[in-house]
Design a protein around this motif. Structure first.
Motif, short mmCIF file in Angstrom:
data_model
loop_
_atom_site.label_atom_id
_atom_site.label_comp_id
_atom_site.label_asym_id
_atom_site.label_seq_id
_atom_site.Cartn_x
_atom_site.Cartn_y
_atom_site.Cartn_z
N ASP A 27 51.67 38.16 46.99
CA ASP A 27 52.98 37.92 47.52
C ASP A 27 53.40 37.05 46.03
OD1 ASP A 27 51.09 36.11 46.12
OD2 ASP A 27 51.25 33.85 47.35
N ARG A 28 53.74 38.20 45.06
CA ARG A 28 53.76 38.24 43.78
C ARG A 28 54.36 39.66 43.56
NH1 ARG A 28 53.23 33.92 40.51
NH2 ARG A 28 54.38 34.61 39.63
N ASP A 48 41.49 36.70 49.01
CA ASP A 48 41.40 35.16 47.63
C ASP A 48 42.45 34.39 47.23
OD1 ASP A 48 39.29 34.81 49.71
OD2 ASP A 48 38.40 35.78 47.64
N ALA A 49 43.42 35.42 46.63
CA ALA A 49 44.11 34.97 46.37
C ALA A 49 46.34 35.06 46.96
CB ALA A 49 44.56 36.37 45.35
N ASP A 54 50.52 32.05 52.77
CA ASP A 54 51.74 32.97 52.34
C ASP A 54 50.97 34.23 52.37
OD1 ASP A 54 53.25 30.62 50.32
OD2 ASP A 54 51.55 31.13 49.47
N LYS A 55 50.26 34.61 53.77
CA LYS A 55 49.76 35.56 53.27
C LYS A 55 50.59 36.41 54.48
CE LYS A 55 45.02 34.64 53.87
NZ LYS A 55 44.35 35.10 52.84
N ILE A 77 45.18 50.13 45.31
CA ILE A 77 44.35 49.87 46.21
C ILE A 77 44.61 48.53 46.87
CG2 ILE A 77 42.06 48.93 46.77
CD1 ILE A 77 41.58 50.45 44.44
N VAL A 78 44.07 48.28 48.28
CA VAL A 78 44.65 47.12 49.26
C VAL A 78 43.76 46.21 49.44
CG1 VAL A 78 45.77 45.90 51.27
CG2 VAL A 78 46.94 48.12 49.95
N ARG A 79 43.70 44.67 49.80
CA ARG A 79 42.17 43.99 49.51
C ARG A 79 42.66 43.48 51.11
NH1 ARG A 79 38.75 39.74 46.50
NH2 ARG A 79 40.18 38.72 45.98
#
Length: 285
Positions: A27-28, A48-49, A54-55, A77-79
């Motif tokens: 989200d940043r 987790d971040a 905000d997802k 990479i996308v977690r």
């Protein structure tokens, strides 16, 4: 854009990112480019971040990157959130609209979860008791390219309080889990990624842990702050003296032309030569 739907049984390409993988909250978006520039690969984190509220915005940030600012897929990479959650399904829908095809599966717990990510190269993040126990079966799945372990989530899943002792070293259960993931990954011919070091100011402690990761066989280590990247890279880069020694040893082996020989007063055999070969690989030779 690559198709996200090849056969679930198609083997993934080897994992070649690293050694320093840097997490960045999804989200940043203003940090995406900086994180990519400062690391060997960036992990855009949808789990987790990012706060639950905000997802959706985080997914839109990944989808909505302007073409000129889009990250290199081979270094991205996308977690994603855990399989079986509504967030996971939303993550997959968003990923289909991007060129990114390497994902980190949060809280991977069984081989049965991996077909849900058919068409993606998967780093399975084993960070629960079930994930550690099933690490070998997870690593054997064709679309898995690597395993990573997560210390703090693991201890939380056990009802524990902390992964580390007061001296900063890992508790026995964390050390066991770290080794279990490393062994499972390597037995399956996949890469192993060491967990993050959460004490950001303690770069000396990070250096010691990174050096141990290299010596133990981890191919990469995850970072949570840009300042950690240089420390991890330094740990993985062999010194000129180490490169010279490895080169000299391999040259001597070639000249000896036999399985076992003496070199500088020591008996040299196959495993010792493999150590030297690994040093040169890390040096890019």
């Amino acid at each position: 854009m690559p198709s996200p739907h090849p056969s679930a049984h198609q083997a993934a390409a080897p994992f070649t990112m690293g050694p320093a993988l840097l997490f960045c909250p999804a989200d940043r978006p203003e940090r995406f480019g900086k994180a990519a520039d400062r690391s060997d690969a960036v992990i855009l984190d949808l789990e987790d971040a990012v706060a639950p509220a905000d997802k959706s915005r985080a997914r839109n940030a990944i989808i909505g990157q302007p073409d000129g600012e889009r990250l290199e897929p081979a270094r991205t990479i996308v977690r994603v959130n855990p399989v079986g959650t509504a967030e996971f399904e939303a993550d997959l829908e968003a990923l289909a609209a991007t060129p990114y095809r390497t994902v980190m599966l949060a809280k991977a717990e069984s081989a049965a979860q991996l077909p849900a990510l058919a068409g993606y190269q998967v780093i399975a993040l084993c960070e629960t008791a079930a994930g550690i126990v099933n690490a070998a079966a997870i690593a054997a799945q064709p679309n898995v390219v690597g395993l990573m372990w997560g210390a703090e989530d693991l201890l939380a899943s056990l009802g524990g309080l902390s992964s580390r002792n007061d001296d900063g070293g890992y508790r026995a259960v964390a050390l066991h889990s770290r080794s279990a993931v490393l062994l499972a990954a390597k037995a399956a011919g996949k890469e192993a990624i060491d967990s993050v070091y959460v004490n950001i100011p303690d770069l000396d402690g990070l250096a010691v842990e990174s050096q141990d990761a290299v010596a133990s066989g981890f191919g990469a280590k995850a970072c949570i702050h840009p300042n950690q990247v240089a420390v991890v890279r330094e740990a993985y880069a062999p010194t000129p003296e180490a490169v010279e020694a490895a080169t000299e040893l391999l040259d001597a082996a070639a000249a000896a032309g036999t399985g076992v020989f003496q070199f500088k007063g020591k008996m040299i055999d196959g495993p010792i030569l493999k150590h030297a070969e690994a040093t040169l690989r890390r040096a890019g030779r």
